[in-house]
Design an enzyme around this catalytic site. Structure first.
Site, PDB file in Angstrom:
ATOM      1  N   LYS A 119      38.193  54.428  43.758  1.00 40.19           N
ATOM      2  CA  LYS A 119      37.770  54.599  45.158  1.00 40.19           C
ATOM      3  C   LYS A 119      38.302  55.899  45.745  1.00 40.19           C
ATOM      4  O   LYS A 119      37.662  56.498  46.594  1.00 40.19           O
ATOM      5  CB  LYS A 119      38.177  53.396  46.000  1.00 40.19           C
ATOM      6  N   LYS A 201      30.180  49.198  37.662  1.00 43.84           N
ATOM      7  CA  LYS A 201      29.787  47.872  38.160  1.00 43.84           C
ATOM      8  C   LYS A 201      28.828  48.019  39.345  1.00 43.84           C
ATOM      9  O   LYS A 201      28.841  49.041  40.044  1.00 43.84           O
ATOM     10  CB  LYS A 201      31.002  47.033  38.527  1.00 43.84           C
ATOM     11  N   LYS A 204      28.088  47.020  46.399  1.00 42.69           N
ATOM     12  CA  LYS A 204      27.280  47.037  47.625  1.00 42.69           C
ATOM     13  C   LYS A 204      27.382  48.356  48.375  1.00 42.69           C
ATOM     14  O   LYS A 204      26.514  48.693  49.161  1.00 42.69           O
ATOM     15  CB  LYS A 204      27.629  45.859  48.532  1.00 42.69           C
TER      16      LYS A 204
HETATM   17  N1  AQP Z   1      29.288  43.892  39.987  1.00 46.47           N
HETATM   18  C1  AQP Z   1      29.969  42.766  40.081  1.00 46.47           C
HETATM   19  N2  AQP Z   1      29.901  41.873  39.078  1.00 46.47           N
HETATM   20  C2  AQP Z   1      30.574  40.704  39.166  1.00 46.47           C
HETATM   21  N3  AQP Z   1      31.334  40.343  40.212  1.00 46.47           N
HETATM   22  C3  AQP Z   1      31.417  41.202  41.233  1.00 46.47           C
HETATM   23  N4  AQP Z   1      32.061  41.146  42.405  1.00 46.47           N
HETATM   24  C4  AQP Z   1      31.826  42.281  43.104  1.00 46.47           C
HETATM   25  N5  AQP Z   1      31.011  43.096  42.403  1.00 46.47           N
HETATM   26  C5  AQP Z   1      30.747  42.451  41.229  1.00 46.47           C
HETATM   27  C6  AQP Z   1      32.882  40.017  42.825  1.00 46.47           C
HETATM   28  O1  AQP Z   1      32.473  39.667  44.136  1.00 46.47           O
HETATM   29  C7  AQP Z   1      33.611  39.186  44.858  1.00 46.47           C
HETATM   30  C8  AQP Z   1      33.656  39.845  46.188  1.00 46.47           C
HETATM   31  O2  AQP Z   1      33.902  41.208  45.979  1.00 46.47           O
HETATM   32  P1  AQP Z   1      34.232  42.158  47.202  1.00 46.47           P
HETATM   33  O3  AQP Z   1      32.988  42.416  47.927  1.00 46.47           O
HETATM   34  O4  AQP Z   1      35.325  41.587  47.998  1.00 46.47           O
HETATM   35  O5  AQP Z   1      34.832  43.455  46.556  1.00 46.47           O
HETATM   36  P2  AQP Z   1      34.311  44.414  45.466  1.00 46.47           P
HETATM   37  O6  AQP Z   1      34.620  43.847  44.109  1.00 46.47           O
HETATM   38  O7  AQP Z   1      34.892  45.747  45.751  1.00 46.47           O
HETATM   39  O8  AQP Z   1      32.735  44.399  45.660  1.00 46.47           O
HETATM   40  P3  AQP Z   1      31.776  45.614  45.797  1.00 46.47           P
HETATM   41  O9  AQP Z   1      30.380  45.094  45.949  1.00 46.47           O
HETATM   42  O10 AQP Z   1      31.993  46.602  44.683  1.00 46.47           O
HETATM   43  O11 AQP Z   1      32.214  46.208  47.185  1.00 46.47           O
HETATM   44  P4  AQP Z   1      32.498  47.700  47.566  1.00 46.47           P
HETATM   45  O12 AQP Z   1      31.262  48.454  47.201  1.00 46.47           O
HETATM   46  O13 AQP Z   1      32.759  47.695  49.032  1.00 46.47           O
HETATM   47  O14 AQP Z   1      33.694  48.117  46.778  1.00 46.47           O
HETATM   48  C9  AQP Z   1      34.843  39.455  44.013  1.00 46.47           C
HETATM   49  O15 AQP Z   1      35.286  38.248  43.428  1.00 46.47           O
HETATM   50  C10 AQP Z   1      34.348  40.416  42.973  1.00 46.47           C
HETATM   51  O16 AQP Z   1      35.025  40.239  41.761  1.00 46.47           O
END
Ligand code: AQP
Length: 335
Positions: A119, A201, A204
């Site tokens: 990040k 991965k 969002k």
């Molecule tokens: N690509 C993914 N595959 C499987 N699991 C995922 N999770 C997120 N992306 C994937 C799981 O979703 C839960 C919530 O995640 P989060 O939104 O709190 O944080 P994150 O992992 O940082 O998700 P994003 O979508 O990648 O958000 P941004 O873009 O803001 O960083 C968690 O249990 C995560 O494992």
């Protein structure tokens, strides 16, 4: 109020950041699993709004995303009568415990976190201290509720390990306060990759809208995104390290249909990428259509959403405050 809804059930907790509209990755890696866990565990699920501001957010967007994430919890079938559904910032103990834990966390431990490295590379103009110490806040989110399990996608496993390390260290220094939680990682499709760069991965907050499927995308958009998904030119539908794009699509299709990779490979043997991508797109669109319909219903009733999240916060606060007071007392504060 009782300490637990059902004393026979193990407790599980997980949080989701409202940093954008939730994606198919969040759904298959986390939320779908949360829904299934509700009958077997005493569950707490939070909208982790404090975490979202480690990356710059427009205030109006953040507010809308908090409501949207909570409404999506309900839309996928998380049930406020079975689980505690709340918003992290409504329970002040999260930020407060995070300070106690920060003073029991080493700089070097945080510096090793891969998400911080990723990040900070992505947001080079805003490498803030919150982004660095994010896993400590996550440890507070978890440890406040003394869960037995934390359901997370494989991408969050490192942060859970740190939460465990911090809990063990704190308990060793001050006496038993925290339960050391275990990860609960779904075996199927724990990691959904970007449709445009399958080495990363699905996220969002990806700037490329075609890289992720949002839970609120309409059918045509979903099918179009899968048609455009990056694959290779080999045209064989098999899982392989040198075919990350197709492997990701096989994983997604299998997770939605409840099939193994092998079963998916057999189903599409002899078919081309065009047919396969269309099938994946249609299958995902069918899975998400009822979620979107439910979401539209929940998001249009703000008063009911607010009633539900206030109620959830009250239940969460009761548990969090008990743990927080215990930790403060052990450290030597006068409470
Ligand atoms: N690509 C993914 N595959 C499987 N699991 C995922 N999770 C997120 N992306 C994937 C799981 O979703 C839960 C919530 O995640 P989060 O939104 O709190 O944080 P994150 O992992 O940082 O998700 P994003 O979508 O990648 O958000 P941004 O873009 O803001 O960083 C968690 O249990 C995560 O494992």
């Amino acid at each position: 109020m009782s300490d637990t809804v059902n004393n026979n059930k193990k407790r599980a907790l997980s949080c989701v950041q409202p940093s954008g509209v939730l994606t198919l990755g969040n759904y298959l890696g986390a939320l779908k699993n949360f829904k299934a866990m509700q009958d077997d565990f005493e569950c707490l699920f939070a909208v982790a709004d404090l975490h979202a501001i480690t990356v710059r957010q427009q205030p109006a967007n953040l507010r809308a995303q908090i409501y949207a994430t909570y409404a999506l919890f309900l839309a996928i079938g998380l049930d406020p009568d079975k689980s505690t559904l709340f918003i992290q910032s409504h329970v002040k103990e999260h930020a407060a415990l995070s300070w106690l834990l920060s003073c029991n966390t080493q700089f070097g431990e945080m510096a090793r976190m891969t998400q911080f490295k990723d990040k900070s590379a992505k947001h080079a103009d805003n490498i803030n201290v919150g982004l660095f110490s994010y896993p400590v806040l996550m440890a507070a989110d978890i440890l406040l509720y003394t869960p037995d399990f934390v359901p997370v996608g494989a991408d969050q496993k490192q942060h859970l390990e740190i939460a465990r390390d911090i809990a063990i260290r704190f308990n060793n220094n001050y006496g038993d306060v925290f339960k050391v939680p275990e990860p609960y990682i779904p075996t199927k499709c724990a990691r959904v990759m970007s449709l445009q760069n399958p080495a990363q991965k699905m996220s969002k907050s990806d700037e490329n809208q075609n890289a992720f499927v949002s839970l609120l995308d309409d059918t045509d958009t979903i099918i179009r995104k899968f048609k455009r998904a990056v694959t290779d030119s080999d045209n064989r539908i098999i899982c392989s390290d040198d075919k990350p794009g197709i492997t990701n699509l096989i994983g997604i299709y299998g997770a939605v249909c409840g099939k193994t990779n092998k079963e998916v490979e057999e189903e599409f043997e002899g078919k081309g990428y065009g047919d396969f991508k269309l099938a994946v797109g249609e299958t995902v669109a069918n899975e998400l259509a009822p979620i979107k319909a439910n979401y539209d219903k929940y998001i249009s009733d703000k008063a009911e959403l607010e009633r539900l999240f206030r109620d959830g916060a009250e239940k969460a606060r009761y548990l969090a405050n008990k743990t927080y007071r215990k930790a403060m007392k052990k450290v030597g504060f006068v409470i």
